[in-house]
Write an enzyme that holds these catalytic residues in place. Structure first.
Site, PDB file in Angstrom:
ATOM      1  N   TYR A 146       9.214  -1.700  -1.117  1.00 29.28           N
ATOM      2  CA  TYR A 146       8.505  -0.784  -2.022  1.00 29.28           C
ATOM      3  C   TYR A 146       8.906   0.667  -1.727  1.00 29.28           C
ATOM      4  O   TYR A 146       9.348   1.387  -2.632  1.00 29.28           O
ATOM      5  CB  TYR A 146       7.004  -0.978  -1.831  1.00 29.28           C
ATOM      6  N   VAL A 189      -9.944   0.053  -1.416  1.00 35.49           N
ATOM      7  CA  VAL A 189     -11.159   0.351  -2.177  1.00 35.49           C
ATOM      8  C   VAL A 189     -11.694  -0.926  -2.835  1.00 35.49           C
ATOM      9  O   VAL A 189     -12.883  -1.248  -2.729  1.00 35.49           O
ATOM     10  CB  VAL A 189     -10.903   1.457  -3.226  1.00 35.49           C
ATOM     11  N   GLN A 277      -1.897   8.613   8.539  1.00 37.59           N
ATOM     12  CA  GLN A 277      -2.616   9.677   7.824  1.00 37.59           C
ATOM     13  C   GLN A 277      -1.926   9.948   6.495  1.00 37.59           C
ATOM     14  O   GLN A 277      -0.709   9.781   6.374  1.00 37.59           O
ATOM     15  CB  GLN A 277      -2.651  10.954   8.671  1.00 37.59           C
TER      16      GLN A 277
HETATM   17  P1  NAD Z   1      -0.522  -2.524 -10.958  1.00 36.93           P
HETATM   18  O1  NAD Z   1       0.061  -3.595 -10.098  1.00 36.93           O
HETATM   19  O2  NAD Z   1      -1.912  -2.682 -11.443  1.00 36.93           O
HETATM   20  O3  NAD Z   1       0.404  -2.257 -12.226  1.00 36.93           O
HETATM   21  C1  NAD Z   1       1.775  -2.493 -12.246  1.00 36.93           C
HETATM   22  C2  NAD Z   1       2.120  -3.154 -13.569  1.00 36.93           C
HETATM   23  O4  NAD Z   1       3.532  -3.380 -13.621  1.00 36.93           O
HETATM   24  C3  NAD Z   1       1.450  -4.527 -13.727  1.00 36.93           C
HETATM   25  O5  NAD Z   1       0.875  -4.639 -14.995  1.00 36.93           O
HETATM   26  C4  NAD Z   1       2.597  -5.508 -13.532  1.00 36.93           C
HETATM   27  O6  NAD Z   1       2.382  -6.743 -14.198  1.00 36.93           O
HETATM   28  C5  NAD Z   1       3.759  -4.706 -14.078  1.00 36.93           C
HETATM   29  N1  NAD Z   1       5.071  -5.140 -13.567  1.00 36.93           N
HETATM   30  C6  NAD Z   1       5.409  -5.430 -12.292  1.00 36.93           C
HETATM   31  N2  NAD Z   1       6.703  -5.774 -12.239  1.00 36.93           N
HETATM   32  C7  NAD Z   1       7.190  -5.668 -13.500  1.00 36.93           C
HETATM   33  C8  NAD Z   1       8.460  -5.909 -14.080  1.00 36.93           C
HETATM   34  N3  NAD Z   1       9.513  -6.303 -13.352  1.00 36.93           N
HETATM   35  N4  NAD Z   1       8.607  -5.730 -15.426  1.00 36.93           N
HETATM   36  C9  NAD Z   1       7.543  -5.333 -16.194  1.00 36.93           C
HETATM   37  N5  NAD Z   1       6.311  -5.118 -15.693  1.00 36.93           N
HETATM   38  C10 NAD Z   1       6.147  -5.279 -14.355  1.00 36.93           C
HETATM   39  O7  NAD Z   1      -0.363  -1.161 -10.138  1.00 36.93           O
HETATM   40  P2  NAD Z   1      -0.873   0.303 -10.480  1.00 36.93           P
HETATM   41  O8  NAD Z   1      -1.788   0.715  -9.407  1.00 36.93           O
HETATM   42  O9  NAD Z   1      -1.315   0.389 -11.882  1.00 36.93           O
HETATM   43  O10 NAD Z   1       0.483   1.128 -10.291  1.00 36.93           O
HETATM   44  C11 NAD Z   1       1.244   1.569 -11.400  1.00 36.93           C
HETATM   45  C12 NAD Z   1       2.419   2.394 -10.895  1.00 36.93           C
HETATM   46  O11 NAD Z   1       1.941   3.510 -10.156  1.00 36.93           O
HETATM   47  C13 NAD Z   1       3.350   1.630  -9.968  1.00 36.93           C
HETATM   48  O12 NAD Z   1       4.682   1.994 -10.245  1.00 36.93           O
HETATM   49  C14 NAD Z   1       2.959   2.108  -8.603  1.00 36.93           C
HETATM   50  O13 NAD Z   1       4.032   2.056  -7.698  1.00 36.93           O
HETATM   51  C15 NAD Z   1       2.530   3.533  -8.872  1.00 36.93           C
HETATM   52  N6  NAD Z   1       1.572   4.000  -7.870  1.00 36.93           N
HETATM   53  C16 NAD Z   1       0.275   3.576  -7.884  1.00 36.93           C
HETATM   54  C17 NAD Z   1      -0.587   4.015  -6.877  1.00 36.93           C
HETATM   55  C18 NAD Z   1      -2.037   3.612  -6.844  1.00 36.93           C
HETATM   56  O14 NAD Z   1      -2.748   4.007  -5.928  1.00 36.93           O
HETATM   57  N7  NAD Z   1      -2.547   2.873  -7.797  1.00 36.93           N
HETATM   58  C19 NAD Z   1      -0.117   4.870  -5.874  1.00 36.93           C
HETATM   59  C20 NAD Z   1       1.222   5.256  -5.897  1.00 36.93           C
HETATM   60  C21 NAD Z   1       2.061   4.832  -6.904  1.00 36.93           C
HETATM   61  N1  UDP Z   2      -7.291  -1.392   4.804  1.00 33.00           N
HETATM   62  C1  UDP Z   2      -8.388  -1.801   5.523  1.00 33.00           C
HETATM   63  N2  UDP Z   2      -9.060  -2.907   5.098  1.00 33.00           N
HETATM   64  C2  UDP Z   2      -8.713  -3.610   3.995  1.00 33.00           C
HETATM   65  C3  UDP Z   2      -7.582  -3.180   3.264  1.00 33.00           C
HETATM   66  C4  UDP Z   2      -6.885  -2.061   3.695  1.00 33.00           C
HETATM   67  O1  UDP Z   2      -8.765  -1.196   6.519  1.00 33.00           O
HETATM   68  O2  UDP Z   2      -9.388  -4.608   3.683  1.00 33.00           O
HETATM   69  C5  UDP Z   2      -6.576  -0.178   5.254  1.00 33.00           C
HETATM   70  C6  UDP Z   2      -5.057  -0.309   5.360  1.00 33.00           C
HETATM   71  O3  UDP Z   2      -4.689  -0.820   6.619  1.00 33.00           O
HETATM   72  C7  UDP Z   2      -4.615   1.128   5.157  1.00 33.00           C
HETATM   73  C8  UDP Z   2      -5.656   1.699   4.187  1.00 33.00           C
HETATM   74  O4  UDP Z   2      -6.770   0.813   4.251  1.00 33.00           O
HETATM   75  O5  UDP Z   2      -4.693   1.836   6.370  1.00 33.00           O
HETATM   76  C9  UDP Z   2      -5.172   1.781   2.751  1.00 33.00           C
HETATM   77  O6  UDP Z   2      -4.640   0.523   2.382  1.00 33.00           O
HETATM   78  P1  UDP Z   2      -4.137   0.204   0.913  1.00 33.00           P
HETATM   79  O7  UDP Z   2      -3.459  -1.126   0.978  1.00 33.00           O
HETATM   80  O8  UDP Z   2      -5.248   0.379  -0.037  1.00 33.00           O
HETATM   81  O9  UDP Z   2      -3.091   1.357   0.593  1.00 33.00           O
HETATM   82  P2  UDP Z   2      -1.819   1.944   1.354  1.00 33.00           P
HETATM   83  O10 UDP Z   2      -1.776   1.438   2.771  1.00 33.00           O
HETATM   84  O11 UDP Z   2      -0.657   1.485   0.559  1.00 33.00           O
HETATM   85  O12 UDP Z   2      -2.055   3.395   1.315  1.00 33.00           O
END
Ligand code: NAD
Ligand code: UDP
Length: 314
Positions: A146, A189, A277
């Protein structure tokens, strides 16, 4: 003037579905594509049948031939559990997906926005994270598919800009939460809320001292739209997130108090390469986009808890 047609890849996911809602609300024609790996039709069922909305099953690792004016590239599983299920496919989605969508943008001369991530900073030594920081990422660990995939996608965006003068926009999204998160995607969350509502143990990984900064989905979508609409020539990358920083233990305590749950807090092993962090410096978003988040964590958690209550009841 609003553009004719907007493509949202990953539009049936958590963030994508909220983005589609907002675009349709403001009168734009939306083509939502998704392979439904982590997203679902249920997330966009309120839009099905609307004249301005079209849903198509498509995988971004394959080329797509459509006519659009703007592209939001969100397709990619975002939770560690989901992106680690098939890591090779995750890299293909981030890299081949970016190449295909950039190729489409080049052919139709569309402006294209990449949903990048705070994961490009890895386990950062610079705190809070500024866009000029290059990050500290392990390239061979379980999160690398990722993190490195998203880093390579940013490289592709900037190379397409330099080589083909593409109109690109890159945002780095920090942890975002809200209604329509997948209940089983393992993100902190959703995990804590679902566990608290079911009266199950709330699982804190490690000692819970690691921090994250949580942005409510409405604020995030607002920042994303402002970036897409920003002046030509401002490419980013720009951090979009809420700088309010919390330890995972503090988050768990907030969730217990807001749900009134009697769940116990338990500790579980910390996953490999878990960043210690994370907090965005959002000065650039402030100066270039006049954006800052408005929803405090407690208010956003209340909305999210209400959503999961309804979901679990049904
Ligand atoms: P999500 O998993 O809910 O949404 C991703 C969507 O992409 C899904 O609907 C999935 O079915 C679709 N998808 C996955 N692979 C695909 C493919 N090969 N072709 C077409 N569709 C595909 O995740 P999200 O939280 O909505 O994240 C959306 C975007 O934002 C992602 O690119 C993610 O990396 C980025 N992002 C999200 C967060 C967050 O906290 N939610 C943080 C950083 C970046
Ligand atoms: N985490 C946790 N308990 C859970 C799921 C996640 O303590 O049940 C922690 C995880 O180890 C990380 C933080 O929460 O330190 C955020 O995790 P998440 O997977 O939501 O996002 P990311 O690590 O990608 O920021």
């Amino acid at each position: 003037m609003l553009e004719r047609k907007v493509l949202v890849t990953g539009g049936a996911g958590f963030l994508g579905s909220h983005l589609c809602d907002r675009l349709v609300e403001r009168g734009q024609d939306v083509l939502c594509i998704d392979n439904f790996f982590t997203g679902s039709k249920r997330n966009v069922e309120q839009l099905l049948g609307r004249a301005k909305f079209e849903l198509m099953r498509h995988d971004v690792t394959f080329p797509l031939y459509v006519e659009v004016d703007r592209i939001f590239n969100l397709a990619c599983p975002a939770s560690p559990i989901h992106y680690q299920l098939d890591p090779v496919q995750t890299t293909k989605t981030t890299v081949h997906g970016a190449i295909n969508m950039l190729g489409l943008a080049k052919r139709v001369k569309a402006r294209i926005l990449q949903a990048s991530t705070s994961e490009v900073y890895g386990d950062p030594e610079v705190h809070p994270q500024v866009e000029s920081y290059w990050g500290r990422v392990n390239c061979i660990g379980p999160r690398s598919c990722y993190d490195e995939g998203k880093r390579c996608a940013e490289t592709l965006f900037f190379d397409y800009q330099r080589q083909h003068a593409l109109d690109i926009k890159v945002i780095r999204i920090f942890n975002t939460y809200g209604p329509r998160m997948h209940p089983n995607d393992g993100r902190v969350v959703s995990n804590f809320i679902v566990q608290a509502l079911r009266g199950e143990d709330v699982t804190i990984y490690g000692d819970g001292s690691q921090t994250r900064s949580f942005c409510y989905v409405d604020d995030l979508i607002d920042g994303m739209l402002r970036m897409m609409d920003s002046e030509t020539g401002f490419f980013g990358p720009v951090n979009i997130g809420n700088p309010g920083e919390f330890t995972m233990r503090e988050l768990a305590e907030h969730v217990l108090s807001l749900t009134g749950s009697k769940s116990r807090l338990v500790n579980r092993p910390l996953p490999a390469d878990d960043p210690k962090q994370r907090k965005p410096d959002i000065s650039l978003a402030g100066s270039k986009l006049d954006w800052k988040p408005k929803v405090p964590l407690v208010d956003g958690l209340k909305e999210t808890i209400a959503y999961f209550k309804r979901l679990l009841a049904s």
